[in-house]
Enzyme design. Structure first.
Site: not given
Length: 328
Positions: A44, A170, A238, A277, A279, A292, A294, A298
């Site tokens: 990443e 990511s 991205y 975060r 998801d 999952e 994070n 990002g």
């Protein structure tokens, strides 16, 4: 990057959030010398470079004595020369507890979660096992290896399904499997990114992300890739400009509150702190499924944490200041 956001939501509580973002201090000198750690050697790295440079610029624009620190080029023991660290080191090394442990040893304040939450959160299997043990709904899964009976996996999880590396973020190395014959190839792709691979039941429905800052769930974002038959992959995250991000997310008030509470429970279960975060998916019957977590999200122009913060009236500079102020 189309975004739908009603003006009322974007402006709601802006005064309160501005006050909160600067509650700790208005004086950048109290932070001392700050290392913004980003880059590194993980898969990443490219995303980390984008995120970190944006954070560095935001902090410097507000008078913070912030400097880029890249573990790929610098000895991490040099971090002892800094007063605190803003961690934007995505992936292995920065998001899995290694950097957190070093900074704890050096007694240097850092943004985000500690060793335990970072190590668990970076391991998708351990995270899901923990959530299951806490009675939190997460999509069924199976760990794969070279000796796995592919037919047994399909029989257990159905088709389509997701195959992903357990220790990557990511969406790197992830692929959607539509037929039994595609499963071995998907396994090989994921294996190239790490030592552990998992398959996860495909949830047909809507995808959401929930940003959490200071133990508060921010407005839920609904993610809508241009290819609705696919998923929110690396390209959609991205590189593409046709992914839709919906704030408000389209859930009823009751549903959104329920999803926020579920996400907070998931966040707390892994002992995550500061910011992060979660998801999740909502299936066609209206049930929510955790995917999952994070712990170092990002911070690029396409990223979801700044998007959710904006919906709460906090601009990117305020957001970066606020996260750094958590280290005081």
């Amino acid at each position: 990057m189309p975004i739908t956001m009603t003006q009322s939501v974007a402006n709601s509580n802006s005064n309160n959030d501005s006050t909160q973002a600067n509650a700790a201090t208005n004086d950048p000198s109290v932070f001392g010398k700050v290392a913004v750690v980003y880059g590194g050697n993980s898969n990443e790295r490219a995303v980390s470079l984008d995120s970190g440079s944006a954070v560095l610029k935001a902090l410097q624009s507000q008078g913070v004595d912030a400097t880029h620190f890249d573990p790929k080029d610098q000895d991490v023991t040099e971090l002892k020369n800094y007063d605190r660290v803003f961690n934007v080191l995505h992936g292995r090394g920065g998001e899995d507890g290694q950097l957190q442990g070093l900074l704890d040893w050096l007694q240097i304040p850092q943004t985000g979660s500690g060793v335990l939450a970072s190590a668990i959160g970076m391991d998708k299997v351990r995270t899901k096992q923990l959530w299951q043990g806490c009675g939190l709904s997460t999509a069924p899964f199976a760990v794969l290896n070279q000796d796995t009976d592919w037919q047994q996996v399909v029989s257990a999880l159905g088709l389509p399904l997701m195959v992903k590396p357990v220790h990557e973020g990511s969406s790197i190395g992830m692929s959607k499997v539509n037929t039994l014959d595609e499963l071995p190839k998907a396994f090989e792709l994921a294996s190239g990114c790490g030592d552990v691979v998992m398959a996860e039941k495909w949830i047909t429905g809507r995808e959401f992300t929930i940003v959490i800052i200071d133990d508060e769930a921010y407005p839920v974002i609904r993610l809508q890739p241009a290819d609705v038959s696919n998923f929110y992959d690396y390209e959609a995250k991205y590189n593409r400009n046709d992914t839709m991000y919906h704030i408000p997310c389209g859930l009823t008030e009751e549903e959104e509150t329920h999803l926020q509470e579920l996400s907070l429970a998931a966040f707390r279960a892994v002992n995550a702190k500061g910011w992060g975060r979660v998801d999740a998916m909502q299936d066609e019957e209206g049930n929510f499924w955790l995917l999952e977590i994070n712990t170092v999200p990002g911070m690029t122009s396409h990223s979801l944490v700044p998007m959710a913060a904006k919906a709460r009236g906090m601009d990117f500079e305020q957001l970066c200041w606020h996260i750094l102020a958590q280290t005081l």
